[in-house]
Design a protein around this motif. Structure first.
Motif, PDB file in Angstrom:
ATOM      1  N   VAL A 129       0.835  -1.205   0.000  1.00 16.71           N
ATOM      2  CA  VAL A 129       0.000   0.000   0.000  1.00 16.71           C
ATOM      3  C   VAL A 129       0.867   1.252   0.000  1.00 16.71           C
ATOM      4  CG1 VAL A 129      -1.697   1.312   1.322  1.00 16.71           C
ATOM      5  CG2 VAL A 129      -1.928  -1.168   1.105  1.00 16.71           C
ATOM      6  N   MET A 130       1.930   1.227   0.814  1.00 23.70           N
ATOM      7  CA  MET A 130       2.799   2.400   0.893  1.00 23.70           C
ATOM      8  C   MET A 130       3.498   2.663  -0.439  1.00 23.70           C
ATOM      9  SD  MET A 130       2.422   3.791   3.728  1.00 23.70           S
ATOM     10  CE  MET A 130       1.548   3.418   5.212  1.00 23.70           C
ATOM     11  N   LEU A 131       3.969   1.601  -1.090  1.00 20.14           N
ATOM     12  CA  LEU A 131       4.602   1.785  -2.396  1.00 20.14           C
ATOM     13  C   LEU A 131       3.592   2.356  -3.389  1.00 20.14           C
ATOM     14  CD1 LEU A 131       6.822  -1.405  -2.791  1.00 20.14           C
ATOM     15  CD2 LEU A 131       7.593   0.950  -2.638  1.00 20.14           C
ATOM     16  N   GLY A 132       2.344   1.869  -3.275  1.00 20.61           N
ATOM     17  CA  GLY A 132       1.276   2.379  -4.142  1.00 20.61           C
ATOM     18  C   GLY A 132       1.052   3.864  -3.909  1.00 20.61           C
ATOM     19  N   ILE A 133       1.001   4.268  -2.631  1.00 20.10           N
ATOM     20  CA  ILE A 133       0.802   5.692  -2.312  1.00 20.10           C
ATOM     21  C   ILE A 133       1.976   6.500  -2.864  1.00 20.10           C
ATOM     22  CG2 ILE A 133       0.667   7.393  -0.457  1.00 20.10           C
ATOM     23  CD1 ILE A 133      -0.713   5.357   1.258  1.00 20.10           C
ATOM     24  N   GLY A 134       3.180   5.959  -2.681  1.00 17.73           N
ATOM     25  CA  GLY A 134       4.369   6.650  -3.175  1.00 17.73           C
ATOM     26  C   GLY A 134       4.286   6.888  -4.665  1.00 17.73           C
ATOM     27  N   ARG A 135       3.847   5.872  -5.385  1.00 23.23           N
ATOM     28  CA  ARG A 135       3.712   5.998  -6.835  1.00 23.23           C
ATOM     29  C   ARG A 135       2.685   7.075  -7.165  1.00 23.23           C
ATOM     30  NH1 ARG A 135       3.677   2.532 -11.928  1.00 23.23           N
ATOM     31  NH2 ARG A 135       4.122   4.294 -13.273  1.00 23.23           N
ATOM     32  N   ALA A 136       1.582   7.085  -6.412  1.00 24.28           N
ATOM     33  CA  ALA A 136       0.477   7.989  -6.736  1.00 24.28           C
ATOM     34  C   ALA A 136       0.825   9.439  -6.441  1.00 24.28           C
ATOM     35  CB  ALA A 136      -0.777   7.579  -5.967  1.00 24.28           C
ATOM     36  N   ILE A 137       1.437   9.702  -5.282  1.00 27.24           N
ATOM     37  CA  ILE A 137       1.622  11.103  -4.899  1.00 27.24           C
ATOM     38  C   ILE A 137       2.716  11.765  -5.731  1.00 27.24           C
ATOM     39  CG2 ILE A 137       3.357  10.877  -3.050  1.00 27.24           C
ATOM     40  CD1 ILE A 137       1.364  12.813  -1.478  1.00 27.24           C
ATOM     41  N   GLY A 138       3.651  10.969  -6.262  1.00 32.44           N
ATOM     42  CA  GLY A 138       4.743  11.546  -7.029  1.00 32.44           C
ATOM     43  C   GLY A 138       4.437  11.697  -8.503  1.00 32.44           C
ATOM     44  N   GLU A 139       3.369  11.092  -8.980  1.00 33.56           N
ATOM     45  CA  GLU A 139       3.077  11.105 -10.409  1.00 33.56           C
ATOM     46  C   GLU A 139       2.713  12.515 -10.873  1.00 33.56           C
ATOM     47  OE1 GLU A 139       3.553   9.418 -12.932  1.00 33.56           O
ATOM     48  OE2 GLU A 139       2.394  10.750 -14.203  1.00 33.56           O
ATOM     49  N   THR A 140       3.212  12.870 -12.052  1.00 31.40           N
ATOM     50  CA  THR A 140       3.080  14.250 -12.501  1.00 31.40           C
ATOM     51  C   THR A 140       2.332  14.411 -13.821  1.00 31.40           C
ATOM     52  OG1 THR A 140       5.193  14.676 -11.458  1.00 31.40           O
ATOM     53  CG2 THR A 140       4.378  16.337 -12.974  1.00 31.40           C
ATOM     54  N   LEU A 172       6.913  17.902  -0.626  1.00 34.61           N
ATOM     55  CA  LEU A 172       6.702  16.577  -1.226  1.00 34.61           C
ATOM     56  C   LEU A 172       7.688  15.567  -0.634  1.00 34.61           C
ATOM     57  CD1 LEU A 172       6.140  17.168  -5.036  1.00 34.61           C
ATOM     58  CD2 LEU A 172       4.708  15.810  -3.531  1.00 34.61           C
ATOM     59  N   PHE A 173       8.936  15.995  -0.504  1.00 35.81           N
ATOM     60  CA  PHE A 173       9.970  15.125   0.049  1.00 35.81           C
ATOM     61  C   PHE A 173       9.580  14.707   1.469  1.00 35.81           C
ATOM     62  CE2 PHE A 173      14.011  13.936   1.834  1.00 35.81           C
ATOM     63  CZ  PHE A 173      14.740  13.449   0.767  1.00 35.81           C
ATOM     64  N   ILE A 174       9.135  15.673   2.272  1.00 34.66           N
ATOM     65  CA  ILE A 174       8.766  15.372   3.654  1.00 34.66           C
ATOM     66  C   ILE A 174       7.588  14.394   3.687  1.00 34.66           C
ATOM     67  CG2 ILE A 174       7.784  16.363   5.768  1.00 34.66           C
ATOM     68  CD1 ILE A 174       9.445  18.893   5.157  1.00 34.66           C
ATOM     69  N   ILE A 175       6.608  14.610   2.799  1.00 29.41           N
ATOM     70  CA  ILE A 175       5.444  13.717   2.787  1.00 29.41           C
ATOM     71  C   ILE A 175       5.873  12.288   2.472  1.00 29.41           C
ATOM     72  CG2 ILE A 175       3.312  13.153   1.555  1.00 29.41           C
ATOM     73  CD1 ILE A 175       2.835  16.152   1.268  1.00 29.41           C
ATOM     74  N   THR A 176       6.679  12.091   1.415  1.00 24.26           N
ATOM     75  CA  THR A 176       7.097  10.732   1.076  1.00 24.26           C
ATOM     76  C   THR A 176       7.964  10.140   2.184  1.00 24.26           C
ATOM     77  OG1 THR A 176       8.653  11.860  -0.355  1.00 24.26           O
ATOM     78  CG2 THR A 176       6.940  10.593  -1.433  1.00 24.26           C
ATOM     79  N   PHE A 177       8.802  10.990   2.793  1.00 21.73           N
ATOM     80  CA  PHE A 177       9.638  10.525   3.902  1.00 21.73           C
ATOM     81  C   PHE A 177       8.754  10.021   5.047  1.00 21.73           C
ATOM     82  CE2 PHE A 177      12.194  11.294   7.750  1.00 21.73           C
ATOM     83  CZ  PHE A 177      13.326  10.579   7.409  1.00 21.73           C
ATOM     84  N   LEU A 178       7.702  10.789   5.374  1.00 20.58           N
ATOM     85  CA  LEU A 178       6.790  10.378   6.445  1.00 20.58           C
ATOM     86  C   LEU A 178       6.106   9.057   6.102  1.00 20.58           C
ATOM     87  CD1 LEU A 178       5.062  13.678   7.618  1.00 20.58           C
ATOM     88  CD2 LEU A 178       6.756  12.286   8.809  1.00 20.58           C
ATOM     89  N   ILE A 179       5.657   8.941   4.840  1.00 23.74           N
ATOM     90  CA  ILE A 179       4.981   7.706   4.441  1.00 23.74           C
ATOM     91  C   ILE A 179       5.918   6.519   4.630  1.00 23.74           C
ATOM     92  CG2 ILE A 179       4.051   6.444   2.456  1.00 23.74           C
ATOM     93  CD1 ILE A 179       3.000   9.136   1.447  1.00 23.74           C
TER      94      ILE A 179
END
Lengths: 329, 306
Positions: free
Chosen positions: A235-246, A302-309
């Motif tokens: 799930v976390m990898l999925g979120i990572g993929r989603a939030i970074g997509e541009t 964005l960096f902080i958000i992915t770091f937190l995730i």
């Protein structure tokens, strides 16, 4: 994680074996044994270097972000930065609407993708007969290989008009973005979840079935909970993929820096994400200008958000998961 | 089975690699890699970048110029006026295309980089306001447009159309067309007016983005350079300067006469007075041959002396 541990252990075993084979034969081979040790030291050094370089690169990226982004706060107060209006050509740098946009699109994608991915993985791993799995697996892997811009184009041409037909005032909405992102994060979620299910020892299932549980009960009460840590990673990898997509998101969300009104229709309004903002505006800024710094400040967020995730993910997986895996070895 | 996890690890690695490359590119930009540093006789390549409104004309010029002087190669890219001007300031292009004049702060930025931007008007464009073919509205005044794009009017029935929510479509803020529309329409040309686009305005990354949303959405309104508008697929509105003025449809003639209220100059900016190759190229653009291409692409040519 367990794989790394296993590799290490194998490495340790290899070393003494090398000595044992070399020593009894005597001097003639002594030289080559010494050479082997030197080679191993070299390889070990290279591997260590590779490991350290990852840390160094990430640290450098973070320092670069800070160096370019922090000057923004000399001119933009934190209150302004957290304001609602984003209109950079008039020096209005409120990122709240962008933050809300990113979160809405990501949360929407996760709500769609997680149940779908989980169920697909359970079907593939636990229920589907072998021949079906042989057919389905390659398709899921192909899904992961579709370039995001192609999916974005598909969303623009096909999904957006379809959503307009559902009654939304425009087809370029947060929901359109969520659909595309869900589709993009599905392969990751499915593959990693299926892996986690596969790692659950057969004895667990056998034991459950043996005490009279049905197949359904075995899957949902035993196998899936036992694979919990792996599913969290999925799930976390999925979120990572989603939030970074541009790019895909930029095409289908309408890019209006707009905070939708709370309510069921909120997902059917256009939004602007942080990533799309950086991509759309990066080209226009003169380096060193305030706008430039603010875009980097968004990068920091964005960096902080992915770091937190990632941190939350490793906490959730933490001790509990490894002990279970340790037991299985 | 194991390949699944491997794939996902590879995917995260790709993201990291991608980020690193992106950051490296950014540092490359910020350190100002100079493409025009060769200078003088040796420089037979012209870097030309900026406005998406001008990009089609610029491409046609660059292609045609190969026949005039085959030894010069011209690389044309779009990206928006702001993008082109930023590149000129950073010293990475020879000619920046812009559909708006440079702002004072941009000129100051350029000067602080030892670049003196020189302005050249190369063509005239009429900005067309477009709606869906099914929309009954066919004319609007600038005041009405201002009210619509700031969301003081949100329903088509208030300007004589159907009872439906108005969907606003605009270019991104890096577009010169966006800035022109902001100043001349949203702010009605008033210097002290600080109205801005309503937050729900859809910001499209390209001109084609606007036309295609207007073509498929019956309640959308947008704007585009006249050269991009195809009257068979979208409806062009007649515009009145104020309530007393007549409604005028944008054509090459009305833009040339200046009766159409939304016509504007298109610019090329060079770093300093143009020298040899670039000067020859600009002279050719101002010639009747260069201006014929402007007319062919649906824009408004300058008066030529010949």
């Amino acid at each position: 994680m367990s794989r790394e541990m296993r590799l290490e252990r194998q490495g340790e075993q290899l070393d003494p074996q090398g000595h044992q084979e070399g020593d009894p034969v005597g001097d003639p081979v002594g030289d080559s044994a010494g050479g082997q040790i030197r080679l191993e030291l070299l390889v070990e050094g290279l591997i260590r270097l590779a490991g350290i370089s990852v840390i160094v690169i990430i640290a450098l990226i973070f320092f670069f972000l800070l160096k370019e982004g922090l000057p923004a706060f000399r001119q933009v107060s934190l209150a302004q930065f957290l304001g609602t209006r984003w209109y950079p050509i008039e020096d209005q740098y409120g990122i709240l609407s962008l933050l809300v946009g990113s979160l809405m699109v990501t949360v929407g994608a996760i709500i769609i993708a997680v149940p779908l991915g989980l169920v697909t993985a359970v079907y593939l791993g636990e229920i589907a007969p072998n021949w079906q799995r042989e057919i389905l697996k390659p398709f899921i892997e192909v899904l992961a290989g579709i370039p995001s811009i192609v999916l974005g184009f598909f969303g623009w041409i096909v999904l957006a008009p379809a959503i307009t037909r559902l009654g939304a005032p425009t087809g370029l909405t947060a929901f359109t973005g969520s659909l595309i992102l869900a589709y993009m994060s599905l392969p990751t979620i499915i593959s990693v979840t299926e892996d986690a299910l596969y790692a659950v020892p057969r004895e667990y299932r056998d034991g459950s079935l043996a005490i009279g549980a049905t197949r359904w009960q075995t899957i949902w009460r035993v196998t899936v909970p036992a694979a919990r840590s792996g599913i969290v990673i999925a799930v976390m990898l999925g979120i990572g993929r989603a939030i970074g997509e541009t790019m895909a998101v930029m095409l289908v969300t309408g890019n209006a820096a707009n905070i939708p009104e709370l309510g069921p229709a909120a997902f059917f309004e256009p939004v602007r994400t942080m990533t799309a903002t950086i991509a759309a505006e990066m080209g226009e800024v003169a380096s060193g200008s305030l706008h430039y710094s603010v875009l980097f400040a968004i990068g920091i967020i964005l960096f902080i958000i992915t770091f937190l995730i990632n941190t939350i993910a490793s906490r959730l997986v933490g001790g509990n998961g490894t002990r279970r895996r340790g037991g299985q070895l | 089975m194991k390949r699944g996890l491997l794939n996902s690890i590879m995917a995260t690695k790709q993201v990291i690699v991608g980020m690193t490359i992106m950051l490296l590119m950014l540092t490359g930009c910020s350190s100002g890699s100079q493409s025009d540093s060769t200078g003088g006789e040796a420089n037979r390549a012209i870097q030309n970048k900026g406005s998406d409104t001008i990009v089609n004309i610029a491409l046609a010029w660059a292609e045609e110029y190969r026949n005039v002087d085959p030894s010069v190669s011209i690389a044309v890219t779009g990206g928006g006026s702001g993008t082109g001007i930023a590149s000129l300031i950073n010293g990475t292009v020879d000619i920046a295309n812009a559909s708006r004049p440079m702002k004072d702060e941009e000129i100051a930025d350029a000067r602080s980089n030892d670049i003196e931007p020189v302005e050249h008007v190369v063509a005239i464009d009429a900005l067309a306001v477009i709606v869906n073919l099914d929309n009954p509205v066919s004319k609007l005044s600038i005041d009405e447009l201002s009210d619509i794009f700031t969301a003081r009017i949100t329903n088509w029935k208030d300007v004589g159309g159907n009872d439906a929510e108005i969907i606003l479509v605009s270019r991104e803020t890096n577009s010169g067309t966006h800035v022109y529309f902001l100043e001349e329409v949203v702010r009605r040309g008033e210097k002290d007016n600080s109205d801005i686009f309503a937050p729900q305005t859809l910001l499209m990354p390209s001109s084609v983005g606007i036309t295609s949303e207007v073509q498929r959405n019956p309640n959308a309104i947008g704007y585009d350079g006249l050269g991009y508008v195809d009257q068979a697929h979208e409806k062009v509105l007649a515009i009145a300067k104020d309530n007393e003025s007549p409604y005028i449809a944008p054509t090459i003639e009305t833009a040339k006469e200046g009766t159409y209220p939304l016509s504007r100059d298109l610019y090329m900016y060079t770093a300093g007075e143009p020298q040899d190759v670039i000067a020859q190229y600009l002279d050719w653009i101002f010639s009747s041959e260069g201006q014929a291409i402007v007319q062919r692409l649906g824009f408004v040519p300058l008066e030529t002396e010949e």
